[in-house]
Design a protein around this motif. Structure first.
Motif, mmCIF file in Angstrom:
data_model
loop_
_atom_site.group_PDB
_atom_site.id
_atom_site.type_symbol
_atom_site.label_atom_id
_atom_site.label_comp_id
_atom_site.label_asym_id
_atom_site.label_seq_id
_atom_site.Cartn_x
_atom_site.Cartn_y
_atom_site.Cartn_z
ATOM 1 N N LEU A 1 -23.075 -21.033 11.892
ATOM 2 C CA LEU A 1 -22.612 -22.257 11.244
ATOM 3 C C LEU A 1 -21.908 -23.120 12.281
ATOM 4 N N MET A 2 -22.533 -24.214 12.680
ATOM 5 C CA MET A 2 -21.944 -25.074 13.697
ATOM 6 C C MET A 2 -21.068 -26.124 13.015
ATOM 7 N N ILE A 3 -19.875 -26.291 13.524
ATOM 8 C CA ILE A 3 -18.962 -27.286 12.959
ATOM 9 C C ILE A 3 -19.461 -28.681 13.315
ATOM 10 N N SER A 4 -19.457 -29.565 12.341
ATOM 11 C CA SER A 4 -19.817 -30.949 12.613
ATOM 12 C C SER A 4 -18.762 -31.589 13.500
ATOM 13 N N LEU A 5 -19.219 -32.465 14.417
ATOM 14 C CA LEU A 5 -18.275 -33.115 15.330
ATOM 15 C C LEU A 5 -17.278 -33.989 14.579
ATOM 16 N N SER A 6 -17.645 -34.460 13.408
ATOM 17 C CA SER A 6 -16.735 -35.340 12.679
ATOM 18 C C SER A 6 -15.515 -34.607 12.153
ATOM 19 N N LEU A 7 -15.588 -33.276 12.085
ATOM 20 C CA LEU A 7 -14.455 -32.502 11.579
ATOM 21 C C LEU A 7 -13.515 -32.086 12.687
ATOM 22 N N LEU A 8 -13.896 -32.289 13.922
ATOM 23 C CA LEU A 8 -13.080 -31.886 15.051
ATOM 24 C C LEU A 8 -12.533 -33.111 15.758
ATOM 25 N N GLU A 9 -11.696 -32.870 16.732
ATOM 26 C CA GLU A 9 -11.199 -33.974 17.530
ATOM 27 C C GLU A 9 -12.351 -34.595 18.304
ATOM 28 N N PRO A 10 -12.302 -35.869 18.618
ATOM 29 C CA PRO A 10 -13.408 -36.526 19.322
ATOM 30 C C PRO A 10 -13.686 -35.868 20.671
ATOM 31 N N ASN A 11 -14.956 -35.990 21.090
ATOM 32 C CA ASN A 11 -15.389 -35.501 22.409
ATOM 33 C C ASN A 11 -15.208 -33.996 22.566
ATOM 34 N N LYS A 12 -15.357 -33.245 21.490
ATOM 35 C CA LYS A 12 -15.243 -31.790 21.558
ATOM 36 C C LYS A 12 -16.622 -31.169 21.366
ATOM 37 N N THR A 13 -16.871 -30.102 22.068
ATOM 38 C CA THR A 13 -18.151 -29.419 21.958
ATOM 39 C C THR A 13 -18.182 -28.579 20.689
ATOM 40 N N PRO A 14 -19.232 -28.705 19.856
ATOM 41 C CA PRO A 14 -19.307 -27.880 18.649
ATOM 42 C C PRO A 14 -19.463 -26.406 19.003
ATOM 43 N N PHE A 15 -18.951 -25.542 18.143
ATOM 44 C CA PHE A 15 -19.107 -24.104 18.351
ATOM 45 C C PHE A 15 -19.091 -23.417 16.997
ATOM 46 N N THR A 16 -19.432 -22.138 17.007
ATOM 47 C CA THR A 16 -19.466 -21.377 15.760
ATOM 48 C C THR A 16 -18.053 -21.050 15.308
ATOM 49 N N PRO A 17 -17.630 -21.484 14.130
ATOM 50 C CA PRO A 17 -16.270 -21.178 13.662
ATOM 51 C C PRO A 17 -16.153 -19.711 13.274
ATOM 52 N N LEU A 18 -15.144 -19.044 13.793
ATOM 53 C CA LEU A 18 -14.958 -17.627 13.528
ATOM 54 C C LEU A 18 -13.614 -17.320 12.877
ATOM 55 N N VAL A 19 -12.544 -17.857 13.448
ATOM 56 C CA VAL A 19 -11.189 -17.495 13.025
ATOM 57 C C VAL A 19 -10.378 -18.760 12.803
ATOM 58 N N VAL A 20 -9.497 -18.715 11.807
ATOM 59 C CA VAL A 20 -8.594 -19.826 11.505
ATOM 60 C C VAL A 20 -7.170 -19.416 11.850
ATOM 61 N N MET A 21 -6.477 -20.283 12.568
ATOM 62 C CA MET A 21 -5.053 -20.099 12.866
ATOM 63 C C MET A 21 -4.276 -21.236 12.212
ATOM 64 N N GLU A 22 -3.316 -20.888 11.377
ATOM 65 C CA GLU A 22 -2.476 -21.896 10.735
ATOM 66 C C GLU A 22 -1.061 -21.780 11.272
ATOM 67 N N LEU A 23 -0.596 -22.836 11.908
ATOM 68 C CA LEU A 23 0.776 -22.894 12.396
ATOM 69 C C LEU A 23 1.653 -23.578 11.355
ATOM 70 N N ALA A 24 2.943 -23.372 11.458
ATOM 71 C CA ALA A 24 3.881 -24.004 10.527
ATOM 72 C C ALA A 24 3.771 -25.526 10.637
ATOM 73 N N GLU A 25 3.997 -26.220 9.509
ATOM 74 C CA GLU A 25 3.837 -27.671 9.482
ATOM 75 C C GLU A 25 4.767 -28.370 10.466
ATOM 76 N N ASP A 26 5.963 -27.827 10.653
ATOM 77 C CA ASP A 26 6.945 -28.478 11.527
ATOM 78 C C ASP A 26 6.917 -27.914 12.945
ATOM 79 N N THR A 27 5.809 -27.304 13.352
ATOM 80 C CA THR A 27 5.721 -26.732 14.692
ATOM 81 C C THR A 27 5.839 -27.834 15.738
ATOM 82 N N ASN A 28 6.662 -27.597 16.727
ATOM 83 C CA ASN A 28 6.844 -28.548 17.825
ATOM 84 C C ASN A 28 5.512 -28.782 18.526
ATOM 85 N N GLU A 29 5.178 -30.057 18.767
ATOM 86 C CA GLU A 29 3.886 -30.389 19.384
ATOM 87 C C GLU A 29 3.791 -29.836 20.802
#
Length: 656
Positions: A1-29
């Motif tokens: 399942l290749m991620i559509s480029l529209s769902l990712l940040e611009p100019n990123k290479t599509p790849f097969t989605p495997l794992v999701v990491m969720e950081l806290a909403e207030d995580t320091n950038e």
């Protein structure tokens, strides 16, 4: 399942989605930038060399309501193949043997074609990504960027550290909707009399979960003879307790043979799945482990250390007294139950009517409900105590938690039955109590573990579909919405509760089914529904768990074997209490006790001899394992000989 480029940040290479990491909403950038760069860095630079992108929500989503720090992680095909060697994946070789996978020798493995696109399953790829994330180690950083109070220790896992500090909220593998649909259709959607697709379950969920379902199926099939023999006993000899002596003897043999043959079957499964000969990786500290900075004597790395003396003091001065207090409270509740039972029995004796006869079952039903409530409350307390003991390794944590829970559950569920059987010696009440406990606990478990979570998940699904503009739940969600839906699902906490339920069921059947022969039949019916409800939970209710390699059912094998030993003692004692046995020794109770003790020791000896005679691993698998080990040793010898320096010529002989 290749991620559509529209769902990712611009100019990123599509790849097969495997794992999701969720950081806290207030995580320091600053911390986000540092973490993502470390994940993308090459291995030579100390990174994980994985692909990661931030999930971009579609226009229908309100950024203020949704967490913007959700990331999708994947990897290139070559990186996954190298990672398969790092985690010690075992695959089938071209000669039919099971060998540890090596990237250099990849083309000699069965099923490897072309670039190896389909060589690794999605579950194996997700396990590799999780392993690489867990082994991403701190280098020169002294703290997490943006968080000066969160220290980093050189050589220790970065992901485990930020997870223990709440920066990383959750990490989970994504479902493969097409593969999940195919698995669901042949697993639980169609009710049919057939074996479970264990290989497909293992392919999607991993070996540990497949072994649980394999054990559930094997346990159910093993109880079928008990159920078939028990029904005639129940129908035709209900009041003839003497006839149950033969059933008790059969019960003793059955419990031993079942567990020994299961070990052989599980070894065959583990060998075909490549986990029987898999080398165990060095165990890292648990994310929740804490202590002062010190040196690990094995690895030489800096890491938190905690005094074993302090841990032992916590165990023996706090945990053990607490467990004993809980056991005492459980006994007090049991005595209240017997008081209520006596009160109801007295009312029935005074005025025997239909309503008072129904009232006889009320104390047992209430007691069964109270037992389930106490078991669940105690489980939370046991988890809190085991966390507080601060065990360094996950295996040590699980062993201590399992011991606490098993001791309490055993006493809480079986103490009343032992009291009725050996103190009151009321077999009619024992049958009634056992039947009530079995039926009530099964109904409650199915409601709490299957119906309630499924109902809650259906409500979540409807909410997500309404939010995305999809009217029908059958309509496929956009990728970002699917990720959000899975992130909101309940987390599967492992097979602990599932094995515990089977352990208690095995206790009811092996300990007292001789006085209530329908126990095995009720257990079979429960397990059949358990297969479908557990399958439904795994496919529709919970997040997809990470694949975990497993060669057996672990500490639960010892737990079931311990229960079978207790069953020998219990059934022999019940045999000794039967009027038939007492009639042989009318004048000497001492002789009866000596005979029962002798029979008990004979059965125990038979049990241990049978366990010794039946090998845990079938012989043909032992030969295959020995052959691979021999070839590996020979290869090491040839390599050592090839690396030896050339012999020094003897100049003395040349002059001569």
């Amino acid at each position: 399942l290749m991620i559509s480029l529209s769902l990712l940040e611009p100019n990123k290479t599509p790849f097969t989605p495997l794992v999701v990491m969720e950081l806290a909403e207030d995580t320091n950038e600053e911390a986000v930038t540092w973490l993502t760069s470390r994940i993308k860095d090459t291995q030579q630079s100390g990174g994980a060399e994985l692909m990661i992108d931030r999930l971009t929500l579609d226009d229908n989503q309100d950024p203020k309501k949704e967490n913007q720090n959700i990331f999708i992680v994947g990897a290139s095909r070559e990186r996954l193949l190298v990672g398969a060697e790092d985690v010690g994946l075992v695959k089938e070789f071209n000669d039919g043997s099971m060998r540890g996978f090596t990237y250099a020798n990849r083309e000699n493995f069965k099923g490897f074609q072309g670039d190896g696109d389909n060589f690794l399953s999605m579950a194996e790829c997700q396990f590799i990504v999780k392993h690489e994330l867990d082994t991403l180690r701190a280098r020169g950083e002294t703290h997490v960027p943006g968080y000066p109070k969160i220290r980093l220790y050189p050589g220790k896992s970065v992901v485990r550290r930020i997870q223990s500090k709440g920066i990383l909220v959750q990490i989970f593998p994504l479902h493969d909707k097409e593969e999940l649909k195919r698995l669901s259709s042949m697993w639980y959607q169609n009710v049919q009399l057939s074996f479970q697709p264990l290989d497909d379950i293992r392919h999607y969920f991993g070996e540990s979960l497949a072994l649980y379902f394999g054990f559930l199926e094997y346990f159910t099939l093993a109880m079928v003879p008990m159920a078939l023999i028990g029904m005639p006993y129940y129908l035709f000899d209900w009041e003839d307790y003497d006839k149950y002596v033969l059933f008790a003897v059969f019960n003793l043999v059955w419990s031993t043979v079942f567990l020994e043959t299961w070990k052989r079957f599980s070894a065959s499964l583990a060998y075909s799945w490549g986990t029987l000969s898999r080398k165990k990786a060095f165990e890292e500290p648990r994310p929740g482990f804490h202590g002062v900075l010190g040196i690990n004597p094995v690895t030489g790395r800096q890491e938190p250390v905690y005094s074993s003396t302090k841990r032992q003091l916590r165990i023996y001065l706090v945990s053990v007294p607490f467990v004993l207090l809980c056991l005492y409270l459980s006994l007090c509740v049991m005595m209240v139950y017997f008081s209520a039972e006596g009160l109801v029995l007295g009312l029935h004796d005074e005025e025997p009517t239909f309503w008072t006869s129904l009232l006889l079952y009320v104390p047992s039903i209430i007691y069964a409900v109270v037992i389930e409530i106490m078991n669940r409350i105690y489980r939370y307390a046991a988890e809190f105590l085991t966390d507080w003991e601060n065990h360094r390794l996950e295996s040590s944590y699980q062993n201590h938690l399992t011991l606490k829970v098993l001791v309490f559950n055993f006493l809480n569920c079986f103490a009343s039955l032992f009291y009725i059987a050996f103190m009151m010696q009321d077999m009619q009440l024992l049958r009634q109590s056992l039947a009530t406990l079995l039926i009530t606990s099964q109904i409650l478990n199915q409601f709490v573990e299957a119906f309630l979570p499924f109902w809650l998940q259906k409500r979540r699904n409807k909410r997500v579909h309404r939010r995305s503009g999809k009217v029908s739940p059958d309509q496929e969600l956009p990728f970002d919405q699917q990720v959000m839906l899975e992130a909101d699902m309940s987390t599967y906490l492992g097979t602990f509760d599932d094995y515990l339920e089977l352990f208690l069921l095995f206790g009811y059947v092996s300990l007292f089914s001789c006085v209530y022969p329908l126990a095995a039949l009720l257990a079979v019916l429960n397990n059949v529904t358990e297969v479908y409800s557990d399958a439904l939970k795994m496919c529709r209710v919970f997040k997809r768990p990470f694949s975990e390699p497993g060669a057996d059912i672990g500490v639960w094998q010892l737990a079931f074997e311990s229960m079978s030993v207790i069953a020998v003692v219990t059934n022999c004692a019940l045999i000794g209490m039967s009027p038939q046995m007492k009639s042989y020794f009318p004048d000497s109770e001492t002789q009866l006790i000596l005979v029962v003790a002798t029979v008990e020791h004979v059965f125990l000896a038979f049990k241990f001899i049978l366990a010794f005679v039946i090998p845990d691993v079938p012989r043909h698998i032992q030969i295959k394992l020995a052959r691979v080990e021999f070839e590996s040793m020979e290869a090491l010898k040839k390599k050592a000989v090839g690396n030896r320096p050339a012999p020094v010529p003897d100049l003395t002989k040349e002059k001569a």
